[in-house]
Scaffold this active site. Sequence first.
Site, short mmCIF file in Angstrom:
data_model
loop_
_atom_site.label_atom_id
_atom_site.label_comp_id
_atom_site.label_asym_id
_atom_site.label_seq_id
_atom_site.Cartn_x
_atom_site.Cartn_y
_atom_site.Cartn_z
N ASP A 91 87.26 94.74 119.02
CA ASP A 91 88.11 95.25 117.95
C ASP A 91 87.82 96.75 117.88
OD1 ASP A 91 89.83 95.38 115.71
OD2 ASP A 91 88.12 95.22 114.36
N GLU B 133 92.03 94.59 121.52
CA GLU B 133 93.25 94.63 120.71
C GLU B 133 93.97 95.94 120.98
OE1 GLU B 133 93.97 92.70 116.59
OE2 GLU B 133 93.18 94.71 116.23
N ASP C 252 84.95 93.23 111.45
CA ASP C 252 85.25 93.76 112.79
C ASP C 252 84.73 92.83 113.88
OD1 ASP C 252 85.95 96.81 111.87
OD2 ASP C 252 84.26 95.98 110.76
#
EC number: 3.1.21.10
Length: 157
Positions: free
Chosen positions: A7, A67, A140
């Site tokens: 992330d 991501e 996260d």
Amino acid sequence: MRIIGVDPGYGILGYGILEKNKNKISHVTHGVITTEKDVPMYKRLGYIYDRFVELLEEYSPDACAIESLFFYKNVKTAIHVGEARGVILLASSQRNIPLYEFTPYQVKNNVTGYGRADKKQVQKMVKMLLNLNDIPKPDDAADALAVAWCLAVEIKA
């Protein structure tokens, strides 16, 4: 097959590592790489790079899932997150680790079955899918595990 999920962020970068063996997906570890606000950006990026390389060397992932950038209202934030993503892409590329990118919609859809799920729904599903005692903290790290899960269910291994 070992997968590291990321992330991306420059203040807090989440990571999560999963192991896929046939149809079984299991949790290996998760955590965050953090940097201080008062440190110049180039040093923050260098720190992220060094810590991420340490993770790659310690856990030897076969693939990296990250991501993709989504819409940011703050252009400066988007640029800095993009720079942190670049550091991850570089470290993975230098070690010939295949990299897969997923949109937030794809991650949410793979984890919850609903592409517009909220953060809490995703976190609860990560806990359930990986048979963890608690929701991974911080957020996260939970998000990074969700990204890794997304690749684990899509890839043939």
